[in-house]
Design a protein around this motif. Sequence first.
Motif, PDB file in Angstrom:
ATOM      1  N   PRO A   8       0.810  -1.233   0.000  1.00 21.33           N
ATOM      2  CA  PRO A   8       0.000   0.000   0.000  1.00 21.33           C
ATOM      3  C   PRO A   8       0.842   1.281   0.000  1.00 21.33           C
ATOM      4  CG  PRO A   8      -0.939  -1.584   1.518  1.00 21.33           C
ATOM      5  CD  PRO A   8       0.378  -2.152   1.078  1.00 21.33           C
ATOM      6  N   ILE A   9       2.020   1.231   0.648  1.00 26.54           N
ATOM      7  CA  ILE A   9       2.906   2.405   0.627  1.00 26.54           C
ATOM      8  C   ILE A   9       3.472   2.600  -0.769  1.00 26.54           C
ATOM      9  CG2 ILE A   9       5.007   3.417   1.578  1.00 26.54           C
ATOM     10  CD1 ILE A   9       4.536   1.860   4.135  1.00 26.54           C
ATOM     11  N   THR A 200       9.726   1.111  11.284  1.00 26.88           N
ATOM     12  CA  THR A 200       8.604   0.183  11.343  1.00 26.88           C
ATOM     13  C   THR A 200       8.264  -0.407   9.980  1.00 26.88           C
ATOM     14  OG1 THR A 200       7.703   1.503  13.156  1.00 26.88           O
ATOM     15  CG2 THR A 200       6.213  -0.055  12.091  1.00 26.88           C
ATOM     16  N   TYR A 201       8.186   0.443   8.968  1.00 29.76           N
ATOM     17  CA  TYR A 201       7.729   0.005   7.646  1.00 29.76           C
ATOM     18  C   TYR A 201       8.840   0.053   6.594  1.00 29.76           C
ATOM     19  CZ  TYR A 201       3.278   0.777   9.994  1.00 29.76           C
ATOM     20  OH  TYR A 201       2.232   0.745  10.896  1.00 29.76           O
ATOM     21  N   ASN A 202      10.065   0.241   7.063  1.00 26.78           N
ATOM     22  CA  ASN A 202      11.242   0.243   6.188  1.00 26.78           C
ATOM     23  C   ASN A 202      11.166   1.327   5.121  1.00 26.78           C
ATOM     24  OD1 ASN A 202      13.803  -0.811   5.757  1.00 26.78           O
ATOM     25  ND2 ASN A 202      13.111  -2.175   4.131  1.00 26.78           N
ATOM     26  N   TYR A 247      -2.712   1.416   6.340  1.00 29.20           N
ATOM     27  CA  TYR A 247      -2.839   0.123   5.673  1.00 29.20           C
ATOM     28  C   TYR A 247      -1.662  -0.837   5.899  1.00 29.20           C
ATOM     29  CZ  TYR A 247      -6.111   3.118   3.134  1.00 29.20           C
ATOM     30  OH  TYR A 247      -7.110   4.003   2.808  1.00 29.20           O
ATOM     31  N   GLY A 248      -0.699  -0.463   6.747  1.00 27.57           N
ATOM     32  CA  GLY A 248       0.514  -1.267   6.839  1.00 27.57           C
ATOM     33  C   GLY A 248       0.591  -2.258   7.978  1.00 27.57           C
ATOM     34  N   VAL A 255       5.883  -9.154   9.779  1.00 29.23           N
ATOM     35  CA  VAL A 255       7.307  -8.871   9.959  1.00 29.23           C
ATOM     36  C   VAL A 255       7.727  -9.150  11.406  1.00 29.23           C
ATOM     37  CG1 VAL A 255       8.990  -6.988  10.085  1.00 29.23           C
ATOM     38  CG2 VAL A 255       7.595  -7.274   8.051  1.00 29.23           C
ATOM     39  N   ILE A 256       6.917  -8.732  12.367  1.00 31.95           N
ATOM     40  CA  ILE A 256       7.253  -8.973  13.777  1.00 31.95           C
ATOM     41  C   ILE A 256       7.353 -10.470  14.055  1.00 31.95           C
ATOM     42  CG2 ILE A 256       6.380  -8.786  16.136  1.00 31.95           C
ATOM     43  CD1 ILE A 256       5.293  -6.018  15.356  1.00 31.95           C
TER      44      ILE A 256
END
Length: 363
Positions: A8-9, A200-202, A247-248, A255-256
Motif C-alpha cells: 500500500p505504501i 517500522t515500515y522500512n 494500511y501497513g 514482519v514482527i
Amino acid sequence: MDFRAPQPIVEAIKARADHGVFGYTMDDPQLREVLVKRMADRYNWHIQPEDIVFIPGVVAALNTAIRACGEPGDNVLIQTPVYPPFLSAPAANRQINNEVPLVYTEQNGILHYEIDFDAFEAAINPSTRTFLLCHPHNPTGRIWSTDELKQIGELCLEHDIVVVSDEIHCDLVFEQHTPMATISPEIAQNTITLMAPSKTYNIPSMGFSFAIIQNPELRQRFQMAEMGVVPHVGVMGYTAALAAYQYGDDWLQAVIDYLRSSRDLVTEFFQEYLPQIKLTIPQGTYLTWLDTRQFAMDVPAQGFEQWIDPFFLRQARVALNKGALFGKPGEGFARLNFATSRSLLLQALDRMRDAVERYATQK
C-alpha cells in the motif's frame, strides 16, 4: 531492514508521483487524526492533534530538542552504549555530553541491561537540562519497564530535566511497549516523544517522523528551535506515512512474527555454536548486541578493539556495527542486525562460526 516496504505504501507513492507536481506541501490534518487514534488504540494515550510536530527525521528532532531545552555549555544526560547520533548531538549544539553507563548481568551467556539509578542521579548537576532516552533501547533491545520509566521520569521532574524519548522502534517489539509520556500527566508535560514509520515500515528515505509534545510551552520552544534550520517534511513523506499507518499493520504483524523467529534463531545459534560470544535477547528492535571479548583471550586487552573491529569483516565477510561507536562501554562489543531473509542470516551466522573455529585452530 532487508524487506520490501508494504505494497500500500508503494502504491500510494506511485499514485502521488503520477500527479507530477512536487512543490511545497501543507500539513496533513488527516494524518494527525490517524496518529491521535493510533496512540489511543495502542497505548491508551489520549493526545490532541496540535500536540504533534512533523519533522523529517528523528536525528534532526534529537538535535532540535537539545537546542530547545538547553543553552551552550549545558549538560545532556545519555545512557551508553547507545545509538551513535545521541553521542554527537550535544556537541553539535555546543552542549556537553554527560554519559551514564548502563549496567548488565550475564547468565548462561545472555546479557541483560539495566539502569543504574544511583549513577544516573549522581551524574545530574546544575547545568543538566536534557535527558536523551532510547526506548526501546538501541543497541541492547531493552524495553524499559513502567517501574523503570516512572523512576527515571520522576528523577527528571525533580531536577527540572526535560526527557527526550526516542521511541522510533516502538512498533517493532516482542513485548508490550509503554511510552514514557503515558506514565503520569506530570511526566507527559516534561517529555518530548519521538516516533516515526521509518524503521517500522522500512521507509527511512521518505524523510518523515513526528514529535508528540503535550506541553504547549515546550512545544513552542521546540518549533522555534527548528525554525530556519530543519526543513519541512516533503510531500512523499506525508504520503508514505499516511499509507503506512492506515494500511501497513497486517504487513507489520507478519514482519514482527518473522523477526521474533529470527531473534530466537540467533540466540540458539550463538548458545550452541559460539558460546564464547555473549549476547542480548532483544525485547524490541531487530538488533542483537554481542560481547566478543572472550573468544580471543590471547589478544591483549589494550589492542583488542583494533583487532576485533575488522575480524568478522575480513575473516567471515560479515559486516557488524563496531561496538565502540556506541560509546566507551561498547568497546569489544558488536551490533548484529537480523532483519534480513532467514537464508542470508543463516549464511552470515555460519560464516561467523567458521571464522571463530579457524581462529581457534590457528592459535
